[in-house]
Write a protein that holds these residues in place. Structure first.
Motif, PDB file in Angstrom:
ATOM      1  N   ARG A   1       0.836  -1.211   0.000  1.00 47.01           N
ATOM      2  CA  ARG A   1       0.000   0.000   0.000  1.00 47.01           C
ATOM      3  C   ARG A   1       0.868   1.257   0.000  1.00 47.01           C
ATOM      4  O   ARG A   1       0.539   2.259  -0.648  1.00 47.01           O
TER       5      ARG A   1
ATOM      6  N   ALA B   1       0.834   4.143  -2.731  1.00 46.50           N
ATOM      7  CA  ALA B   1       0.589   5.530  -2.337  1.00 46.50           C
ATOM      8  C   ALA B   1       1.682   6.443  -2.878  1.00 46.50           C
ATOM      9  O   ALA B   1       1.406   7.559  -3.354  1.00 46.50           O
TER      10      ALA B   1
ATOM     11  N   THR C   1       1.565   9.679  -5.848  1.00 46.60           N
ATOM     12  CA  THR C   1       2.100  11.044  -5.760  1.00 46.60           C
ATOM     13  C   THR C   1       2.941  11.407  -6.983  1.00 46.60           C
ATOM     14  O   THR C   1       3.278  12.585  -7.170  1.00 46.60           O
TER      15      THR C   1
END
Length: 422
Positions: A395, A399, A403
């Motif tokens: 995860r 994540a 970005t």
């Protein structure tokens, strides 16, 4: 009478049998709540080497009948994955690092294909997973979440374009090297050329982070481990490695790297390969190789005599036995140096002759977790080791990639040397 009753109750609850029962209950509860997410299994290369990737008639429900005169039965099948409480599996789409890179790229695509076809043949028990959400959904449905990992940067042919296409085909981690030093990365078990990663190798790490592919540092040199962590924006993994302080094999992770994992967020998925676990066994193997070399030097051109004398040496120097306790020692050490949040499990089944005694195949994971519970690991600890740490890492990688959506791909001119310069 009351005092006697209390004393008897104390003896019962503190007896070795009661402690073993509690350990078994703790381990069972942990694996029910968080089944094992294993970091590395080599079934795909078994399909290639045993069956030439012709699997239409291959029965993965039970592979115990795959033994031949010169090969033991496979370590993995659906029935034994269930017994071993495996809920998610990284399948290694490994191909030999001895292949020329263009051939390695083709062979890796073939391994991705055969692995996807195997998964598709068993939709009730296996499910292809490309994201952490996919893993969570598959495990909740009682299927083995099946992810693909490349083992060795030779699989991308020194091309970031190929890396990106491998991701699109489903690969979600890449081990930067295997047993061979590449033009851009040093292997742990080959002569170094770069002092770790060169500039292109660091760009490989950056691009993997950008697209959301996990950087796997099993097989790479200590210097390359540090270089990768220096530039990584997401957690790294060691998909199948031990602790070098417990077993000095260069494939294992040194304390200098373990100490950096808490800040990076990465994990060591502790391997079950006996020669990486048990130092006495590693030393025995080295001694045997030395004896064989000595006999061959003394008896040139006489292989039968060498074999006969080596058999005598074997009889007088029995190989040490690797045990579940040895594997637990590595987990203890990773916890001591890096912490409980930085541990996973990476068996390496079907990529080694056998696991430790009691963990010879994928059915052995519950026994390992009982041993850890016996050593005082809580149910929460065990759930982290079995799969929650790996879930957190994936995860976090996703994540970080989110970005980077507006970041442009790293580019190199076609045919340019992979030394980090256009």
């Amino acid at each position: 009478m009351r005092t006697l009753a209390l004393a008897a109750a104390f003896l019962i609850t503190t007896s070795p049998l009661a402690a073993q029962d509690r350990a078994e209950q703790t381990a069972a509860a942990a694996l029910e709540a968080a089944p094992v997410w294993d970091g590395h299994n080599d079934v795909p290369i078994q399909l290639r080497s045993r069956f030439d990737n012709r699997i239409n008639d291959f029965d993965f429900a039970d592979t115990l009948d795959t033994a031949t005169e010169d090969r033991a039965a496979m370590h993995t099948d659906i029935a034994r994955l269930r017994t071993g409480k495996v809920g998610a599996q990284w399948w290694s789409v490994y191909v030999s690092a001895s292949l020329p890179e263009p051939e390695a790229v083709q062979a890796t695509i073939e391994q991705i294909d055969v692995t996807k076809r195997l998964i598709a043949r068993y939709p009730d028990t296996l499910q292809l997973a490309l994201t952490a959400d996919d893993v969570e959904q598959a495990m909740a449905a009682g299927r083995v979440a099946s992810l693909l990992g490349m083992e060795g940067g030779h699989s991308i042919g020194s091309s970031l374009a190929v890396l990106r296409q491998m991701y699109d085909l489903g690969a979600r981690y890449m081990t930067l090297t295997h047993g061979t030093t590449l033009s851009w990365a040093d292997s742990a078990t080959d002569a170094p050329k770069h002092g770790g990663l060169n500039a292109f190798g660091m760009d490989v790490v950056r691009e993997m982070n950008r697209i959301g592919m996990l950087v796997d540092l099993s097989h790479v040199s200590e210097e390359a481990m540090h270089d990768a962590i220096d530039v990584a924006g997401a957690p790294v993994i060691f998909s199948h490695s031990g602790a070098r302080a417990i077993n000095g094999h260069l494939r294992n992770v040194p304390d200098s790297v373990l100490a950096r994992l808490p800040q990076n967020g990465g994990i060591v998925m502790v391997v079950a390969l006996p020669w990486f676990l048990t130092e006495d066994l590693r030393q025995h193997s080295a001694n045997r190789a030395s004896e064989q070399a000595r006999l061959e030097a003394l008896l040139p051109g006489r292989p039968d005599e060498v074999e006969a004398q080596l058999a005598v040496w074997d009889a007088e120097n029995r190989a040490p036995v690797s045990t579940i306790s040895d594997m637990a020692d590595h987990i203890d050490h990773v916890r001591e140096v890096a912490g409980i949040d930085n541990i996973g499990i990476g068996g390496d089944y079907d990529g080694m002759p056998n696991g430790p005694v009691g963990m010879e195949d994928v059915t052995g994971y519950p026994a390992l977790f009982v041993e850890l519970a016996r050593r005082g690991y809580s149910q929460e600890d065990l759930e982290k080791i079995s799969s929650r740490n790996m879930m957190r890492v994936l995860r976090a990688a996703e994540a970080y990639a989110a970005t980077q959506r507006n970041a442009t791909p790293i580019e190199y001119a076609v045919g340019a040397p992979r030394d980090g310069e256009d």
